[in-house]
Design a protein around this motif. Structure first.
Motif, PDB file in Angstrom:
ATOM      1  N   ARG A 117      37.302 -85.885 -27.971  1.00 31.83           N
ATOM      2  CA  ARG A 117      38.348 -85.583 -29.138  1.00 31.83           C
ATOM      3  C   ARG A 117      38.955 -87.009 -29.474  1.00 31.83           C
ATOM      4  NH1 ARG A 117      39.878 -81.785 -24.902  1.00 31.83           N
ATOM      5  NH2 ARG A 117      41.044 -83.369 -23.906  1.00 31.83           N
ATOM      6  N   ALA A 118      38.655 -87.963 -28.837  1.00 35.59           N
ATOM      7  CA  ALA A 118      39.253 -89.205 -29.100  1.00 35.59           C
ATOM      8  C   ALA A 118      38.052 -89.870 -30.184  1.00 35.59           C
ATOM      9  CB  ALA A 118      39.176 -90.210 -28.174  1.00 35.59           C
ATOM     10  N   LEU A 119      36.746 -89.468 -30.080  1.00 31.64           N
ATOM     11  CA  LEU A 119      35.563 -90.077 -30.966  1.00 31.64           C
ATOM     12  C   LEU A 119      35.605 -89.635 -32.092  1.00 31.64           C
ATOM     13  CD1 LEU A 119      32.104 -91.208 -30.016  1.00 31.64           C
ATOM     14  CD2 LEU A 119      32.321 -89.357 -31.594  1.00 31.64           C
ATOM     15  N   VAL A 120      35.641 -88.168 -32.462  1.00 29.05           N
ATOM     16  CA  VAL A 120      35.438 -87.616 -33.617  1.00 29.05           C
ATOM     17  C   VAL A 120      36.332 -88.015 -34.608  1.00 29.05           C
ATOM     18  CG1 VAL A 120      35.699 -85.291 -34.801  1.00 29.05           C
ATOM     19  CG2 VAL A 120      34.561 -85.567 -32.569  1.00 29.05           C
ATOM     20  N   PRO A 121      37.884 -88.240 -34.799  1.00 26.84           N
ATOM     21  CA  PRO A 121      38.544 -88.687 -35.823  1.00 26.84           C
ATOM     22  C   PRO A 121      38.233 -90.156 -35.943  1.00 26.84           C
ATOM     23  CG  PRO A 121      39.895 -88.370 -33.671  1.00 26.84           C
ATOM     24  CD  PRO A 121      38.626 -87.845 -33.234  1.00 26.84           C
ATOM     25  N   ALA A 122      37.978 -90.981 -34.808  1.00 27.10           N
ATOM     26  CA  ALA A 122      37.607 -92.635 -35.099  1.00 27.10           C
ATOM     27  C   ALA A 122      36.168 -92.516 -36.049  1.00 27.10           C
ATOM     28  CB  ALA A 122      37.506 -93.052 -33.808  1.00 27.10           C
ATOM     29  N   ALA A 123      35.416 -91.462 -35.792  1.00 22.92           N
ATOM     30  CA  ALA A 123      34.195 -91.859 -36.457  1.00 22.92           C
ATOM     31  C   ALA A 123      34.310 -91.205 -37.837  1.00 22.92           C
ATOM     32  CB  ALA A 123      33.092 -90.573 -35.704  1.00 22.92           C
ATOM     33  N   GLY A 124      35.014 -90.319 -38.114  1.00 23.24           N
ATOM     34  CA  GLY A 124      35.527 -89.790 -39.364  1.00 23.24           C
ATOM     35  C   GLY A 124      36.244 -90.919 -40.207  1.00 23.24           C
ATOM     36  N   ALA A 125      37.171 -91.439 -39.561  1.00 22.56           N
ATOM     37  CA  ALA A 125      37.938 -92.684 -40.243  1.00 22.56           C
ATOM     38  C   ALA A 125      37.178 -93.687 -40.493  1.00 22.56           C
ATOM     39  CB  ALA A 125      39.066 -93.233 -39.225  1.00 22.56           C
ATOM     40  N   LEU A 126      35.998 -94.153 -39.730  1.00 22.48           N
ATOM     41  CA  LEU A 126      35.282 -95.003 -40.060  1.00 22.48           C
ATOM     42  C   LEU A 126      34.236 -94.765 -41.360  1.00 22.48           C
ATOM     43  CD1 LEU A 126      33.600 -97.706 -39.358  1.00 22.48           C
ATOM     44  CD2 LEU A 126      32.095 -96.266 -37.885  1.00 22.48           C
TER      45      LEU A 126
ATOM     46  N   ALA B  56      29.646 -86.999 -37.924  1.00 19.08           N
ATOM     47  CA  ALA B  56      31.065 -87.402 -38.107  1.00 19.08           C
ATOM     48  C   ALA B  56      31.304 -88.458 -39.272  1.00 19.08           C
ATOM     49  CB  ALA B  56      31.801 -87.458 -36.758  1.00 19.08           C
ATOM     50  N   VAL B  57      30.555 -89.601 -38.899  1.00 15.70           N
ATOM     51  CA  VAL B  57      30.607 -90.715 -39.618  1.00 15.70           C
ATOM     52  C   VAL B  57      29.812 -90.271 -41.187  1.00 15.70           C
ATOM     53  CG1 VAL B  57      29.748 -93.270 -40.217  1.00 15.70           C
ATOM     54  CG2 VAL B  57      30.328 -92.392 -37.855  1.00 15.70           C
ATOM     55  N   GLN B  58      28.736 -89.628 -41.290  1.00 18.88           N
ATOM     56  CA  GLN B  58      28.561 -89.413 -42.648  1.00 18.88           C
ATOM     57  C   GLN B  58      29.183 -88.512 -43.260  1.00 18.88           C
ATOM     58  OE1 GLN B  58      25.802 -90.382 -44.485  1.00 18.88           O
ATOM     59  NE2 GLN B  58      24.614 -91.706 -43.073  1.00 18.88           N
ATOM     60  N   ALA B  59      29.832 -87.447 -42.760  1.00 20.09           N
ATOM     61  CA  ALA B  59      30.714 -86.757 -43.323  1.00 20.09           C
ATOM     62  C   ALA B  59      31.933 -87.433 -43.981  1.00 20.09           C
ATOM     63  CB  ALA B  59      31.180 -85.390 -42.527  1.00 20.09           C
ATOM     64  N   GLY B  60      32.592 -88.269 -43.151  1.00 14.97           N
ATOM     65  CA  GLY B  60      33.634 -89.115 -43.850  1.00 14.97           C
ATOM     66  C   GLY B  60      33.144 -89.882 -44.801  1.00 14.97           C
ATOM     67  N   TYR B  61      31.962 -90.508 -44.987  1.00 15.22           N
ATOM     68  CA  TYR B  61      31.409 -91.552 -45.599  1.00 15.22           C
ATOM     69  C   TYR B  61      31.246 -90.645 -47.181  1.00 15.22           C
ATOM     70  CZ  TYR B  61      27.819 -94.614 -47.782  1.00 15.22           C
ATOM     71  OH  TYR B  61      27.084 -95.492 -48.519  1.00 15.22           O
ATOM     72  N   LEU B  62      30.697 -89.532 -47.028  1.00 10.56           N
ATOM     73  CA  LEU B  62      30.433 -88.879 -48.314  1.00 10.56           C
ATOM     74  C   LEU B  62      31.675 -88.338 -48.896  1.00 10.56           C
ATOM     75  CD1 LEU B  62      27.115 -86.800 -47.311  1.00 10.56           C
ATOM     76  CD2 LEU B  62      27.349 -88.892 -48.676  1.00 10.56           C
TER      77      LEU B  62
END
Length: 419
Positions: free
Chosen positions: A319-328, A360-366
C-alpha cells in the motif's frame, strides 16, 4: 598530492576542472600531453581497450604509443596485461596486443557519499572499479560530529593507501556553490565548506550527489553514449541532472537539477525547503516512510529499501509502494515534457521503485506525457551501478583533475614512491 585548480566564475563558483591546458609548444609538453591523453583513454575505457585500439583511437604512431605505455608503466600508473589478439594488429604483425590497465600500486581516488543519516566511503582505481570501505549510520548527535567521523575515516584510509591517493571526491545532499553546501538536507550543514571540513584528509572536491550519480551513468552506466539524457536519483530527497554529450548541465551557479522541489504531483503540503507541493514529499524516502506509517528518522534509505523489498509479500508495504511508484512516474513524465531527453536513467530508490513495480511507474509516466510522446516514449533505464552511483561520480571529479599534464606531474617517479 595536489590537484589541478578548478576554474572559478565571478561569484567564486567552481565551474569545472580544466582538462585542456593549452596547445603543447615543446617536445616535453607534447609528451606530457600525450601521456595524459593515453591515461585518460585507459580510464574512460575502463581498462578494456587494447594498446592497438588506444593507438587508433588517439591517432598515435605505433612506436609513439609503445614508448608512452612503457613510460606510464615505469611510473606505476598502468600495467599491461595479456589480451585477446587484436584483428588489425594480428594482420599487421601476427601477435596479440596487451591491454593497459590499472597498476596494483597506481593512483586511487577516495570517494564519500554523504547523507544526512549515514555515509559511505569507497576507493576507486584508474579503470573505475570501486570497492566500498565503510558504511556507517550517523552516530554523532550533530551534523558537525558526523563530518568529524567522515574526516576520521578518510584519515585512516589515506594512511592505508599512502601516496597512491590522488584526492577525495564527496557527493553531498545539497546544491553546491564551489564546495559549499547552500541548502543541505541537514540544516546544520548550511554554509559548510566541504573542503574546509574534510581538508585535512587531503585535496577534496565536492558535488551534488544526484548530479554526480548522473555523471557516473554517462561515463560508466546505462547512459553511456546517449546524446541528451535525464538522470534521476531518489534518496531521502529527489535530485537529478540533464546531460548533454555526457556532460552535466549544471546551471549558471552549479545548482540545477533540484527536481524534487518542483510541484510535479499536485500536492500542496509544505516542504522543509521553504516551498510547497514538492515532488519528493510523494516519491522520495520520506513519502514512502510516511505512507508506511514509519518515523522519518534513522537510516531512512535503508528502511525505505526494506519497504520496497517486502512489498510483494507484505500488504502494508504494498500500500505504501504503489502511490510512491505512481508519483515517481508522473514526475518523470513532466520532466520529459520539459527536457526532451533520449533516455531517462534511475538510481537509488527510483531504480528500486521501478524494478519493484514497473507497471505503476510506467502508468504514471505515460499519464503525464504529452500525447505525441506516448507512442515512442524515452526509455526508463534503472542504473546498473547499484550503490556505487554517486560514489563513482565523486571519484570522477578526482580523476578529471588528475588526468591532465599538470595533474600527472604531481605523481612521483617509481623510484621515489614509498607506498
Amino acid at each position: 598530492m595536489g590537484l589541478v585548480a578548478s576554474r572559478r566564475g565571478g561569484d567564486g563558483t567552481i565551474v569545472g576542472v580544466r582538462r585542456d591546458e593549452g596547445a603543447a609548444t615543446t617536445s616535453a609538453e607534447l609528451r606530457a600531453h600525450n601521456l595524459a591523453r593515453l591515461l585518460r583513454a585507459v580510464h574512460d575505457g575502463g581498462g578494456q581497450l587494447t594498446r592497438a585500439e588506444l593507438t587508433r583511437q588517439l591517432s598515435l604512431a605505433r612506436g609513439t604509443a609503445t614508448v608512452l605505455v612503457r613510460d606510464l608503466a615505469t611510473r606505476r600508473l598502468i600495467e599491461e596485461v595479456a589480451g585477446q589478439a587484436d584483428p588489425a594488429a594480428q594482420r599487421a604483425r601476427g601477435r596479440p596486443t596487451g591491454v593497459p590497465s590499472a597498476h596494483a600500486q597506481g593512483p586511487v581516488a577516495l570517494a564519500v557519499d554523504l547523507r544526512d543519516d549515514s555515509f559511505t566511503v569507497a576507493v576507486f582505481e584508474l579503470t573505475g572499479r570501486g570497492t566500498v570501505l565503510d558504511r556507517q549510520e550517523r552516530d554523532a548527535s550533530s551534523g558537525t560530529g558526523m563530518l568529524h567521523e567522515v574526516a576520521g575515516q578518510l584519515k585512516i584510509h589515506r594512511n592505508q593507501f599512502g601516496d597512491r591517493v590522488i584526492g577525495v571526491g564527496v557527493a553531498v545532499p545539497s546544491p553546491v556553490r564551489g564546495t559549499t553546501m547552500v541548502q543541505p538536507t541537514l540544516t546544520e550543514w548550511q554554509g559548510v565548506d566541504v573542503t574546509a571540513a574534510l581538508g585535512s584528509a587531503g585535496p577534496v572536491l565536492a558535488g551534488n550527489d544526484a548530479t554526480l550519480a548522473g555523471l557516473a551513468e554517462a561515463r560508466r552506466g546505462v547512459l553511456r553514449g546517449v546524446p541528451v539524457a535525464l538522470h534521476l536519483h531518489v534518496a531521502t530527497g529527489i535530485g537529478g541532472v540533464l546531460l548533454s554529450g555526457g556532460q552535466p548541465v549544471s546551471g549558471a551557479y552549479g545548482s540545477a537539477g533540484e527536481f524534487g522541489h518542483m510541484p510535479l504531483t499536485g500536492s500542496d503540503e509544505p516542504c522543509r525547503c521553504g516551498s510547497v507541493g514538492c515532488w519528493e514529499l510523494d516519491a522520495g524516502a520520506r513519502g514512502l516512510l510516511r505512507a508506511a506509517g514509519e518515523p522519518a528518522h534513522g537510516d531512512r534509505m535503508r528502511r525505505a529499501e526494506q519497504i520496497i523489498a517486502t512489498a510483494a509479500t507484505d500488504p502494508a508495504s504494498r500500500r505504501a509502494l504503489v502511490p510512491a511508484a505512481g508519483a515517481l512516474g508522473r514526475g518523470i513524465g513532466a520532466l520529459v515534457n520539459a527536457h526532451d531527453p533520449a533516455a531517462v536513467s534511475l538510481s537509488g530508490l527510483a531504480a528500486s521503485l521501478y524494478l519493484a513495480d514497473p507497471a505503476a511507474v510506467q502508468a504514471g509516466y505515460l499519464s503525464t506525457l504529452m500525447r505525441f510522446r506516448r507512442t515512442d516514449p524515452p526509455a526508463l533505464l534503472p542504473s546498473n551501478l547499484g550503490d556505487l552511483g554517486a560514489l563513482t561520480g565523486a571519484s570522477e571529479l578526482v580523476f578529471d583533475a588528475f588526468l591532465t599534464p599538470r595533474g600527472l606531474a604531481t605523481w612521483p617517479a617509481a623510484e621515489a614512491k614509498t607506498a
